[in-house]
Design an enzyme around this catalytic site. Structure first.
Site, short mmCIF file in Angstrom:
data_model
loop_
_atom_site.label_atom_id
_atom_site.label_comp_id
_atom_site.label_asym_id
_atom_site.label_seq_id
_atom_site.Cartn_x
_atom_site.Cartn_y
_atom_site.Cartn_z
CG LEU A 65 -1.90 -1.22 1.24
CD1 LEU A 65 -2.45 -1.49 2.63
CD2 LEU A 65 -3.03 -0.96 0.24
N PRO A 66 0.28 2.42 -0.29
CG PRO A 66 -1.04 3.94 -1.48
CD PRO A 66 -1.12 2.65 -0.73
CB THR A 94 8.32 2.17 1.77
OG1 THR A 94 8.98 1.22 0.94
CG2 THR A 94 9.35 2.98 2.52
CE LYS A 169 12.35 1.27 0.52
NZ LYS A 169 12.73 0.83 -0.78
CE LYS A 244 6.11 6.13 1.30
NZ LYS A 244 5.61 4.88 0.80
P1 NAD Z 1 0.92 2.51 -6.15
O1 NAD Z 1 0.29 3.80 -5.77
O2 NAD Z 1 1.16 2.22 -7.60
O3 NAD Z 1 0.04 1.28 -5.56
C1 NAD Z 1 -0.63 1.31 -4.36
C2 NAD Z 1 -1.97 0.61 -4.57
O4 NAD Z 1 -2.66 0.51 -3.32
C3 NAD Z 1 -2.90 1.38 -5.52
O5 NAD Z 1 -3.27 0.54 -6.60
C4 NAD Z 1 -4.09 1.76 -4.65
O6 NAD Z 1 -5.32 1.75 -5.34
C5 NAD Z 1 -4.03 0.66 -3.59
N1 NAD Z 1 -4.74 1.00 -2.36
C6 NAD Z 1 -4.65 2.12 -1.62
N2 NAD Z 1 -5.46 2.03 -0.54
C7 NAD Z 1 -6.07 0.82 -0.59
C8 NAD Z 1 -7.00 0.15 0.21
N3 NAD Z 1 -7.50 0.71 1.33
N4 NAD Z 1 -7.41 -1.08 -0.15
C9 NAD Z 1 -6.92 -1.65 -1.28
N5 NAD Z 1 -6.03 -1.07 -2.09
C10 NAD Z 1 -5.61 0.16 -1.76
O7 NAD Z 1 2.28 2.43 -5.34
P2 NAD Z 1 3.53 1.47 -5.61
O8 NAD Z 1 4.52 2.15 -6.49
O9 NAD Z 1 3.03 0.11 -5.96
O10 NAD Z 1 4.19 1.44 -4.14
C11 NAD Z 1 3.63 0.68 -3.08
C12 NAD Z 1 4.57 0.74 -1.90
O11 NAD Z 1 5.85 0.21 -2.28
C13 NAD Z 1 4.84 2.16 -1.38
O12 NAD Z 1 4.88 2.14 0.01
C14 NAD Z 1 6.19 2.51 -1.99
O13 NAD Z 1 6.90 3.46 -1.21
C15 NAD Z 1 6.87 1.16 -1.99
N6 NAD Z 1 7.94 1.00 -2.98
C16 NAD Z 1 7.76 1.44 -4.27
C17 NAD Z 1 8.78 1.27 -5.20
C18 NAD Z 1 8.61 1.74 -6.63
O14 NAD Z 1 9.61 1.80 -7.36
N7 NAD Z 1 7.39 2.04 -7.09
C19 NAD Z 1 9.99 0.65 -4.83
C20 NAD Z 1 10.14 0.18 -3.52
C21 NAD Z 1 9.09 0.37 -2.61
#
Ligand code: NAD
Length: 298
Positions: A65-66, A94, A169, A244
């Site tokens: 999740l975000p 994260t 992390k 972030k």
């Molecule tokens: P993203 O915004 O693409 O995905 C998050 C998903 O969560 C979305 O599809 C959203 O609709 C869903 N969501 C939010 N609230 C919800 C709920 N209550 N119930 C169900 N679904 C819900 O983000 P991401 O890029 O996939 O990143 C996710 C996590 O991973 C973050 O914490 C980010 O910091 C971490 N991360 C991202 C990367 C990257 O390169 N994108 C790398 C390492 C870590």
């Protein structure tokens, strides 16, 4: 075959859930976004209509999740109320250390095993199943967590107790943000001094200034291995994501009374870059800010 509930199917979670389905696990997937859910179904997951429905019979629950508030609410209001007590709960988002520890406390009090397991590696590693996981959990639970993460991982490391995964992390990413800025400053100064970027790359990558940001992820287009710099800084690790993580590190430092002046500088520079509308660019694009050439990014 394990019954896995996967909540959060965005940029990262989409590829991760697909790899669990590819490994022949039964994946009950849920996301608030219908488009994300459709992509997961196309990748072999089963659509659930809610978090409650996804976790109802799950042996393992994985969330991606975000940020902290989403994780607190999904676990506090839904997962803990509807998952079987035997389910292993793993949050891969994260988030701040405090939220991770708070959710772990709630889960433990309700009789669940819980792990914070944030990842290193971006969207490509999520799709390829080559993420590195840093795990905070009870030592007795680590083997089960490692096994559950295996289809998505190239390395899974036990960082320590609850919250230690998130601590690892944000410390790692603070170091990365600082090292990237140092790398960019050095290349910008080298240019002003009339030193060719490819010569400086060859020298620095074999000298004491060597680091991942120089040798593997060089921010200068056309220099070193292929990186987002060669694609006008598209793809890769977004500057907004780095910001972030730097904010999380500064919040954690303030609460822990740790001195992190370089981390604070890095946060300020990435905030400036993001505020100029470049948060979607790869984090190495901050080179163009230091060169006074942000216009080249448009
Ligand atoms: P993203 O915004 O693409 O995905 C998050 C998903 O969560 C979305 O599809 C959203 O609709 C869903 N969501 C939010 N609230 C919800 C709920 N209550 N119930 C169900 N679904 C819900 O983000 P991401 O890029 O996939 O990143 C996710 C996590 O991973 C973050 O914490 C980010 O910091 C971490 N991360 C991202 C990367 C990257 O390169 N994108 C790398 C390492 C870590």
């Amino acid at each position: 075959m394990t019954h896995i509930a996967f909540i959060g199917l965005g940029n990262m979670g989409g590829g991760m859930a697909a790899n669990q389905a590819k490994a022949q696990h039964q994946v009950s997937a849920f996301d608030l976004s219908a488009a994300a859910l459709e992509r997961a179904v196309a990748a072999g997951c089963h659509a659930a209509g809610s978090v409650a429905e996804a976790v109802k019979d799950a042996q393992v629950v994985i969330t991606m999740l975000p940020a902290g508030p989403h994780v607190r609410s999904v676990y506090g209001e839904q997962v803990l109320a509807h998952a079987p007590k035997s389910a292993l709960l793993i949050d891969c988002s994260t988030i701040d250390v405090e939220s991770a520890r708070a959710v772990a406390g709630l889960a433990k009090a309700a009789g669940f095993r819980f792990a914070d397991a944030p990842v290193s590696g971006g969207v490509m590693a999520a799709e390829a199943g080559t993420l590195a996981f840093m795990v905070g959990c009870d030592a007795a639970d680590f083997a089960a967590v490692e096994a559950a993460l295996a289809p998505m991982s190239r390395a899974t490391i036990h960082a320590g107790d609850h919250g230690a995964g998130q601590a690892a992390k944000i410390c790692n990413n603070m170091l990365l943000g600082i090292s990237m800025l140092g790398t960019c400053e050095a290349f910008a100064l080298a240019e002003k001094l009339g030193l060719a970027a490819d010569r400086f790359f060859e020298i620095a990558s074999q000298s004491s200034g060597q680091c991942w940001s120089v040798s593997t992820y060089c921010p200068v287009p056309g220099v070193g291995p292929s990186t987002p710099a060669d694609r006008n800084y598209e793809g890769g690790f977004a500057a907004a994501m780095m910001l972030k993580d730097l904010k999380l590190a500064q919040d954690a430092a303030a609460k822990a009374g740790a001195s992190t002046p370089m981390g604070a500088q890095a946060e300020a520079l990435y905030a400036l870059f993001d505020g100029n509308g470049f948060g979607g660019k790869d984090f190495s694009a901050v080179l163009q800010l230091l060169r006074g050439k942000v216009a080249s990014l448009n």
